[in-house]
Design an enzyme around this catalytic site. Sequence first.
Site, PDB file in Angstrom:
ATOM      1  N   ILE A  49       0.786  -1.107   0.494  1.00 20.12           N
ATOM      2  CA  ILE A  49       0.085  -0.172  -0.044  1.00 20.12           C
ATOM      3  C   ILE A  49       0.683   1.166   0.731  1.00 20.12           C
ATOM      4  CG2 ILE A  49      -1.918   1.249   1.032  1.00 20.12           C
ATOM      5  CD1 ILE A  49      -3.095  -1.256   2.139  1.00 20.12           C
ATOM      6  N   HIS A  50       0.763   1.247  -1.225  1.00 20.23           N
ATOM      7  CA  HIS A  50       2.087   2.877  -1.408  1.00 20.23           C
ATOM      8  C   HIS A  50       1.069   3.888  -1.770  1.00 20.23           C
ATOM      9  CE1 HIS A  50       1.614   2.477  -6.074  1.00 20.23           C
ATOM     10  NE2 HIS A  50       1.671   1.186  -5.839  1.00 20.23           N
ATOM     11  N   LEU A  51       2.021   5.287  -1.293  1.00 24.27           N
ATOM     12  CA  LEU A  51       0.956   6.188  -2.003  1.00 24.27           C
ATOM     13  C   LEU A  51      -0.130   6.270  -3.084  1.00 24.27           C
ATOM     14  CD1 LEU A  51       2.385   9.767  -1.587  1.00 24.27           C
ATOM     15  CD2 LEU A  51       0.454   9.484  -2.211  1.00 24.27           C
TER      16      LEU A  51
END
Lengths: 97, 158
Positions: free
Chosen positions: A19-21
């Site tokens: 879950i990156h930006l």
Amino acid sequence: MTHFPKITRELLVSNRCGIHLRVGNMLAQKAKEFSSDIRIRKGTYAADCRSVLDILSLGAFQGDAVVIETVGEDAQQAAEAIAELFNARFYEDEQVQ
Amino acid sequence: MKFADFILPGAVKAEITAANKQAVIREMVQSLLDAGGIEKDEYESIVKAISKREELGSTGIGRGIAVPHTKHPSVNRLVGSVAVCSEGIDFDSLDCEKVYLFFLLVSPPERPGDHLRALEHITRQLKDDTFCRFLKQSKTKEDILALLEEADNNMFGK
């Protein structure tokens, strides 16, 4: 006052980059479509799904299990919509982060 | 992961001179270059990659914070720079507010986990209002470095 039961869903972070930006933003935008309270829990941390800052602070990596908790009038639909994003691996193009 | 693991002390700037989004990116990548974090030949390529990532959606994540970033094959470890702008800069943020704190990250493409761990650390620390406020008020590089070190030592509440 109407009491809404909490709906929980166990989900797996299966995309390579976790879950990156951009994924966090996708989740927050989806959460804002619902009136229910939506939380993502990983271990002892719980994030407000409307806040990208909160979501990123979970540090959710590929292979991590998270729990989605929704409470409110449209809790069922909210849980399904969030689960759909997880199950679709956030429609990730693995080459772009 | 801690700030000390990826923020290059020589790439920390208080009061950046940039006046717009593109200039912020250029100035922060220049900081990385000055600190020896990237190769001179790669400067333009890294600026371009970060700008391209911004086109996919702003990395201004709200609360006056932005995390411009890219993967780039020229680096063999995650490197980051920090900048503070007391006036605030329009960065097309998700909440449409100006950005005062910038954390710019360049990571090796084959190590997405490092990038995620850095984002986790940055956002966990910035959720603390005291840390966030003090950082925005920092007037010198030394002030910023001291705050980052205190955060690394868990001196701010979670």
